[in-house]
Scaffold this motif. Structure first.
Motif, PDB file in Angstrom:
ATOM      1  N   LEU A  10       0.703  -1.374  -0.008  1.00  0.00           N
ATOM      2  CA  LEU A  10      -0.150   0.024   0.006  1.00  0.00           C
ATOM      3  C   LEU A  10       0.863   1.269   0.089  1.00  0.00           C
ATOM      4  N   GLN A  11       2.038   1.156   0.667  1.00  0.00           N
ATOM      5  CA  GLN A  11       2.889   2.314   0.648  1.00  0.00           C
ATOM      6  C   GLN A  11       3.572   2.579  -0.875  1.00  0.00           C
ATOM      7  N   ALA A  12       3.894   1.426  -1.262  1.00  0.00           N
ATOM      8  CA  ALA A  12       4.448   1.465  -2.656  1.00  0.00           C
ATOM      9  C   ALA A  12       3.406   2.215  -3.714  1.00  0.00           C
ATOM     10  N   LYS A  13       2.121   1.681  -3.531  1.00  0.00           N
ATOM     11  CA  LYS A  13       0.909   2.305  -4.350  1.00  0.00           C
ATOM     12  C   LYS A  13       0.829   3.817  -4.096  1.00  0.00           C
ATOM     13  N   ARG A  14       0.968   4.330  -2.841  1.00  0.00           N
ATOM     14  CA  ARG A  14       0.873   5.554  -2.432  1.00  0.00           C
ATOM     15  C   ARG A  14       1.889   6.410  -3.072  1.00  0.00           C
ATOM     16  N   GLU A  15       2.919   5.824  -3.103  1.00  0.00           N
ATOM     17  CA  GLU A  15       4.043   6.367  -3.703  1.00  0.00           C
ATOM     18  C   GLU A  15       4.504   6.534  -5.000  1.00  0.00           C
ATOM     19  N   LYS A  16       3.455   5.697  -5.659  1.00  0.00           N
ATOM     20  CA  LYS A  16       3.545   5.521  -7.164  1.00  0.00           C
ATOM     21  C   LYS A  16       4.843   4.765  -7.601  1.00  0.00           C
ATOM     22  N   ARG A  17       5.236   3.651  -6.685  1.00  0.00           N
ATOM     23  CA  ARG A  17       6.101   2.928  -7.103  1.00  0.00           C
ATOM     24  C   ARG A  17       5.869   1.691  -7.602  1.00  0.00           C
ATOM     25  N   ALA A  18       6.316   1.091  -8.885  1.00  0.00           N
ATOM     26  CA  ALA A  18       5.866  -0.180  -9.237  1.00  0.00           C
ATOM     27  C   ALA A  18       6.177  -1.291  -8.241  1.00  0.00           C
ATOM     28  N   ALA A  19       5.580  -2.286  -8.284  1.00  0.00           N
ATOM     29  CA  ALA A  19       5.874  -3.608  -7.158  1.00  0.00           C
ATOM     30  C   ALA A  19       5.260  -4.818  -7.788  1.00  0.00           C
ATOM     31  N   ALA A  20       5.979  -6.006  -7.470  1.00  0.00           N
ATOM     32  CA  ALA A  20       5.564  -7.224  -7.725  1.00  0.00           C
ATOM     33  C   ALA A  20       5.616  -8.141  -6.535  1.00  0.00           C
ATOM     34  N   ALA A  34       9.809  -4.121  -4.741  1.00  0.00           N
ATOM     35  CA  ALA A  34       9.468  -2.738  -5.267  1.00  0.00           C
ATOM     36  C   ALA A  34      10.791  -2.127  -5.201  1.00  0.00           C
ATOM     37  N   GLY A  35      11.276  -1.922  -6.506  1.00  0.00           N
ATOM     38  CA  GLY A  35      12.410  -1.491  -6.584  1.00  0.00           C
ATOM     39  C   GLY A  35      13.710  -2.154  -6.111  1.00  0.00           C
ATOM     40  N   ASP A  36      14.544  -1.619  -5.462  1.00  0.00           N
ATOM     41  CA  ASP A  36      15.516  -2.259  -4.749  1.00  0.00           C
ATOM     42  C   ASP A  36      15.150  -2.996  -3.382  1.00  0.00           C
ATOM     43  N   PHE A  74       1.886  -4.769  -9.760  1.00  0.00           N
ATOM     44  CA  PHE A  74       1.078  -3.308  -9.400  1.00  0.00           C
ATOM     45  C   PHE A  74       1.783  -2.449  -9.734  1.00  0.00           C
ATOM     46  N   ASN A  75       1.300  -1.574 -10.974  1.00  0.00           N
ATOM     47  CA  ASN A  75       2.066  -0.382 -11.471  1.00  0.00           C
ATOM     48  C   ASN A  75       1.271   0.952 -11.147  1.00  0.00           C
TER      49      ASN A  75
END
Length: 239
Positions: A10-20, A34-36, A74-75
């Motif tokens: 949810l934090q990655a989505k708020r920050e508009k960071r891609a995640a798998a 999510a990134g590194d 999740f992009n």
């Protein structure tokens, strides 16, 4: 799903960071990438990270080749930021909405950027470079400058070429674009950064009218989004 994994997603989505989110189908163990950053009870390895990065780039979820892992991607949403509330923008914005983009028009000239001319569109009346910094540019964002005014277009382009934006287009003739590149280079832009700008913006379809130019720009954006080869730039798309 573990609570810490959910909170991080949810934090990655708020920050508009891609995640798998990677799930081992037999055991149910999971790994969030999510990134590194990575988190979970499924050990990470370079092969998993590479496959996650590939699927994120392709914006699709899927099962690994060995059938043991499921990757859920999740992009951030697709966004188009248009600099310049001009006639071409009035055609480009609704077309982009149909294409699945969230759209924003940035223009400090309030007489141009009005709700009447751009209904149901987010309008930002800041200077373009400030507006782009406020919005934040990620790898799912396209930026197109349309004003023909170096005072507005150039600062926006300097901001865009140093961001992860997947597409950067600038309206103007080939001669205009050459002068633009000289100005940006004088401001410290590198050769590789300048090469990211599609100028004149749009594919070579013989576009003339604002609507046709908008079609050519959206087509080129789509090609860049999907990494299509042989994207041809067009002098015809210059106004």
């Amino acid at each position: 799903m573990r609570r810490d994994i959910l909170d991080s997603l949810l934090q990655a989505k708020r920050e508009k960071r891609a995640a798998a989110l990677v799930t081992e189908l037999e055991s149910g163990r999971q790994l969030l990438i999510a990134g590194d950053d990575s988190l979970g009870d499924l050990p990470s390895d370079p092969d998993i990270a590479r496959e996650a990065a590939l699927l994120i780039a392709e914006n699709r979820s899927g099962v690994s080749e060995d059938g043991e892992l499921f990757f859920e991607v999740f992009n951030p949403p697709l966004r188009l930021i248009v600099v310049g509330a001009v006639h071409i923008a009035q055609s480009l914005v609704p077309m982009a909405v149909l294409g699945g983009y969230e759209t924003v028009v940035v223009d400090p000239r309030r007489a141009w950027a009005t709700d009447v001319r751009f209904p149901n569109v987010t309008l930002i009346d800041a200077w373009p470079d400030e507006g782009l910094r406020e919005l934040g540019l990620d790898h799912r964002t396209a930026v197109v400058t349309l004003t023909h005014d170096p005072k507005l277009d150039d600062p926006a382009l300097l901001e865009a070429i140093r961001s992860p934006a997947f597409y950067i287009g600038a309206l103007g003739s080939t001669r205009t674009h050459a002068k633009r590149l000289d100005r940006l280079a004088a401001e410290g832009a590198t050769e590789s950064e300048l090469a990211r700008i599609h100028g004149p913006a749009g594919l070579a379809i013989g576009a003339r009218s604002p609507a046709e130019i908008a079609i050519s720009i959206l087509a080129q954006m789509t090609g860049m989004l999907h990494h299509a080869p042989r994207l041809v730039k067009t002098p015809e798309a210059a106004a």
